[in-house]
Motif scaffolding. Structure first.
Motif, PDB file in Angstrom:
ATOM      1  N   ALA A   1       0.900  -1.197   0.163  1.00  0.00           N
ATOM      2  CA  ALA A   1       0.126   0.083  -0.172  1.00  0.00           C
ATOM      3  C   ALA A   1       0.943   1.249  -0.002  1.00  0.00           C
ATOM      4  CB  ALA A   1      -0.923   0.109   1.177  1.00  0.00           C
ATOM      5  N   PHE A   2       0.358   2.424  -0.224  1.00  0.00           N
ATOM      6  CA  PHE A   2       1.105   3.652  -0.394  1.00  0.00           C
ATOM      7  C   PHE A   2       0.535   4.680   0.698  1.00  0.00           C
ATOM      8  CE2 PHE A   2       0.877   1.900  -4.873  1.00  0.00           C
ATOM      9  CZ  PHE A   2       1.994   1.843  -5.243  1.00  0.00           C
ATOM     10  N   TRP A   3      -0.077   4.580   1.433  1.00  0.00           N
ATOM     11  CA  TRP A   3      -0.216   5.098   2.690  1.00  0.00           C
ATOM     12  C   TRP A   3      -0.763   4.034   3.852  1.00  0.00           C
ATOM     13  CZ3 TRP A   3      -2.579   6.445  -1.732  1.00  0.00           C
ATOM     14  CH2 TRP A   3      -3.743   6.236  -1.806  1.00  0.00           C
ATOM     15  N   ARG A   4      -0.752   4.600   4.972  1.00  0.00           N
ATOM     16  CA  ARG A   4      -1.106   3.831   5.965  1.00  0.00           C
ATOM     17  C   ARG A   4      -2.705   3.144   5.977  1.00  0.00           C
ATOM     18  NH1 ARG A   4       3.528   4.483  10.529  1.00  0.00           N
ATOM     19  NH2 ARG A   4       4.630   5.702   9.057  1.00  0.00           N
ATOM     20  N   GLU A   5      -3.674   4.055   5.744  1.00  0.00           N
ATOM     21  CA  GLU A   5      -5.139   3.605   5.671  1.00  0.00           C
ATOM     22  C   GLU A   5      -5.491   3.799   4.150  1.00  0.00           C
ATOM     23  OE1 GLU A   5      -7.086   5.688   8.496  1.00  0.00           O
ATOM     24  OE2 GLU A   5      -5.746   5.281  10.243  1.00  0.00           O
ATOM     25  N   ASN A   6      -4.727   2.946   3.344  1.00  0.00           N
ATOM     26  CA  ASN A   6      -4.861   3.085   1.677  1.00  0.00           C
ATOM     27  C   ASN A   6      -5.761   1.839   1.611  1.00  0.00           C
ATOM     28  OD1 ASN A   6      -2.849   2.281  -0.920  1.00  0.00           O
ATOM     29  ND2 ASN A   6      -4.860   3.323  -0.998  1.00  0.00           N
ATOM     30  N   TYR A   7      -7.079   2.022   2.084  1.00  0.00           N
ATOM     31  CA  TYR A   7      -8.061   0.975   1.815  1.00  0.00           C
ATOM     32  C   TYR A   7      -8.654   0.954   0.585  1.00  0.00           C
ATOM     33  CZ  TYR A   7      -7.619   0.311   6.887  1.00  0.00           C
ATOM     34  OH  TYR A   7      -7.292  -0.136   8.341  1.00  0.00           O
ATOM     35  N   SER A   8      -9.010   2.017   0.064  1.00  0.00           N
ATOM     36  CA  SER A   8      -9.837   2.101  -1.180  1.00  0.00           C
ATOM     37  C   SER A   8      -9.822   3.815  -1.424  1.00  0.00           C
ATOM     38  CB  SER A   8     -11.203   1.764  -1.103  1.00  0.00           C
ATOM     39  OG  SER A   8     -12.090   2.270  -0.292  1.00  0.00           O
ATOM     40  N   GLY A   9      -9.655   3.941  -3.001  1.00  0.00           N
ATOM     41  CA  GLY A   9      -9.549   5.104  -3.545  1.00  0.00           C
ATOM     42  C   GLY A   9      -8.745   6.027  -2.862  1.00  0.00           C
ATOM     43  N   PHE A  10      -8.909   7.267  -2.543  1.00  0.00           N
ATOM     44  CA  PHE A  10      -8.104   8.191  -1.713  1.00  0.00           C
ATOM     45  C   PHE A  10      -8.266   8.228  -0.150  1.00  0.00           C
ATOM     46  CE2 PHE A  10      -7.157   9.452  -5.880  1.00  0.00           C
ATOM     47  CZ  PHE A  10      -5.631   9.711  -5.884  1.00  0.00           C
ATOM     48  N   HIS A  11      -9.074   7.245   0.250  1.00  0.00           N
ATOM     49  CA  HIS A  11      -9.435   7.125   1.531  1.00  0.00           C
ATOM     50  C   HIS A  11      -7.975   7.243   2.475  1.00  0.00           C
ATOM     51  CE1 HIS A  11     -11.514   5.774   5.577  1.00  0.00           C
ATOM     52  NE2 HIS A  11     -10.315   5.166   5.617  1.00  0.00           N
ATOM     53  N   GLY A  12      -7.884   8.151   3.572  1.00  0.00           N
ATOM     54  CA  GLY A  12      -7.093   8.392   4.304  1.00  0.00           C
ATOM     55  C   GLY A  12      -5.819   8.679   3.981  1.00  0.00           C
ATOM     56  N   PHE A  13      -5.764   9.415   2.690  1.00  0.00           N
ATOM     57  CA  PHE A  13      -4.574   9.872   1.885  1.00  0.00           C
ATOM     58  C   PHE A  13      -3.765  10.764   2.920  1.00  0.00           C
ATOM     59  CE2 PHE A  13      -2.309  12.496  -0.852  1.00  0.00           C
ATOM     60  CZ  PHE A  13      -1.529  11.735  -1.542  1.00  0.00           C
ATOM     61  N   SER A  14      -2.440  10.740   2.728  1.00  0.00           N
ATOM     62  CA  SER A  14      -1.514  11.506   3.281  1.00  0.00           C
ATOM     63  C   SER A  14      -0.503  11.828   2.533  1.00  0.00           C
ATOM     64  CB  SER A  14      -1.269  11.076   4.724  1.00  0.00           C
ATOM     65  OG  SER A  14      -0.018  11.834   5.119  1.00  0.00           O
ATOM     66  N   LEU A  15      -0.151  13.079   1.673  1.00  0.00           N
ATOM     67  CA  LEU A  15       0.999  13.191   0.984  1.00  0.00           C
ATOM     68  C   LEU A  15       2.229  12.935   1.570  1.00  0.00           C
ATOM     69  CD1 LEU A  15       2.044  14.146  -1.633  1.00  0.00           C
ATOM     70  CD2 LEU A  15       1.905  16.339  -0.942  1.00  0.00           C
ATOM     71  N   LYS A  16       2.326  13.184   3.009  1.00  0.00           N
ATOM     72  CA  LYS A  16       3.557  12.840   3.678  1.00  0.00           C
ATOM     73  C   LYS A  16       3.961  11.205   3.922  1.00  0.00           C
ATOM     74  CE  LYS A  16       6.120  13.898   8.014  1.00  0.00           C
ATOM     75  NZ  LYS A  16       5.833  14.299   9.467  1.00  0.00           N
ATOM     76  N   GLU A  17       2.897  10.627   4.067  1.00  0.00           N
ATOM     77  CA  GLU A  17       2.998   9.399   4.106  1.00  0.00           C
ATOM     78  C   GLU A  17       3.382   8.610   2.902  1.00  0.00           C
ATOM     79  OE1 GLU A  17      -0.244   8.467   7.722  1.00  0.00           O
ATOM     80  OE2 GLU A  17      -0.195   7.159   6.108  1.00  0.00           O
TER      81      GLU A  17
END
Length: 403
Positions: free
Chosen positions: A270-286
């Protein structure tokens, strides 16, 4: 200000069992659990397979080997005591060819060292367990593998904790700390001791306290396909021979607590910690940090990450995913698979210097705080004896500071 003897960050299975163990040791102590979500088990603890593992995958000198057998027994007993659902369906580990028989031999050896029941079965004996299971010559059967509903278990642990006086503060997210003060979006908490069981964010909080600096968490997304045609085409958990060089067990059939069948999971980076679906939980820093580590893993091909990543990405193709499952059974209807179930994300610890995935549990702490850095599968199964281990370390650290 909220004042407690112990503040636990994270209301997953690890935070819940640690809270229960603290109240068992010190009934008069004040304990609270801070959770950024609306309820317990919102992430990995409520999204895992629900399988209670037996303990034969793990090398004898590991904490996983030490706690899985005992944890399986403890969780079974807890479910029976509280009337929670338990499906004692067992597990078959099957081989696809001659080369995989050596993998079965290694699992059997580990089971014997760990004191776990694991039985050789020929094709006739396998048919009595599950006539649809397909193997090359022989398979291993684990009679103590079972399934529970992980959310149901965590809800019972919450009520059990509340009955013993543990306070829960939901919608409460850790921001920072200063000394014995913990600052959140929902007030300030003062504690004598802090326990970090924050799962996907455990490394960040640990770093804030000066621990786990050599590690970072890399998230892996796990998805299951539900078999909607019936509940009878597969009777038991059916697993392939795993690659013991990485912490993932491969795509397999799981019998859930209600007898349903699901196929999975994936272990997609996954590309961020809460990358469940779409941009849910997206963090640019992560995204920048995690994508950077994954790119480095891909280039260096540490622990064959390149092959793993490419193979896992192929599992987004439903027909390919189902084909992997078809190799372990005689018959399954490809049209019988329905939707993907709610995905989960594994908080997998990476050692930054060696660029290796950490296979075992890791905790670090001192007389003021303890940090659970790597509570990966089978952490749900291991949670009760693991909580004893963590609290033993807390008492040892606090006792040393007071002496």
């Amino acid at each position: 200000m909220n004042v407690y003897d112990y503040v636990i960050i994270g209301a997953g299975i690890i935070g819940l069992t640690i809270a229960l163990e603290l109240k068992k040791r010190e009934p008069g102590s004040s304990v609270c659990v801070l959770e950024k979500e609306a309820d317990v088990a919102a992430h990995a603890s409520g999204r895992n397979s629900g399988v209670l593992h037996a303990g034969f995958y793990y090398s004898a000198n590991s904490l996983k080997a030490r706690f899985t057998k005992e944890g399986n027994q403890a969780m079974r007993a807890y479910c029976l005591k509280h009337g929670l659902r338990l499906n004692e369906c067992g597990k078959l580990v099957v081989a696809k060819d001659l080369t995989e028989l050596a993998g079965l031999e290694e699992l059997k050896r580990r089971a014997e060292i760990n004191g776990v029941e694991l039985v050789w079965m020929d094709e006739d004996e396998i048919a009595a367990i599950d006539p649809n299971a397909r193997t090359f010559r022989k398979a291993l059967y684990s009679p103590t593998t079972a399934s529970v509903d992980p959310v149901e278990v965590c809800q019972m642990l919450k009520h059990d904790n509340m009955a013993k006086g543990v306070a829960f503060h939901f919608y409460t997210q850790y921001r920072k700390h200063r000394g014995d003060l913990v600052f959140t979006n929902n007030g300030t908490y003062k504690c004598k001791y802090l326990i970090n069981a924050a799962g996907l964010y455990a490394d960040r909080i640990a770093h804030d306290y000066g621990f786990g600096r050599e590690y970072t968490i890399i998230p892996f997304k796990g998805m299951y396909l539900k078999y909607t045609k019936n509940k009878t085409d597969v009777r038991t958990n059916i697993y392939p021979v795993p690659n013991l060089g990485n912490p993932f067990l491969g795509v397999h059939y799981t019998k859930t607590v209600d007898g349903s069948i699901k196929l999975g999971p994936t272990a997609i980076p996954a590309f961020w910690r809460e990358n469940y679906s779409g941009f849910h939980g997206f963090s640019l820093k992560e995204f920048i940090q995690i994508a950077g580590y994954e790119a480095k893993l891909f280039i260096t091909n540490s622990f064959h990450f390149r092959r793993l990543a490419l193979e896992e990405m192929r599992k987004y193709i439903k027909t390919y995913f189902i084909r992997l499952g078809r190799s372990m059974v005689h018959r399954i209807d490809p049209q019988g698979f329905g939707h993907y179930l709610r995905p989960g994300i594994r908080a997998q610890l990476l050692h930054k210097a060696s660029m290796e995935l950490v296979q075992d549990f890791v905790i670090e702490g001192d007389h003021r705080s303890m940090h659970v850095l790597n509570a990966v599968s089978p952490a749900f199964t291991c949670s009760m004896p693991f909580a004893v281990y963590v609290v033993d370390h807390i008492m040892e650290q606090r006792g040393g500071a007071l002496s």
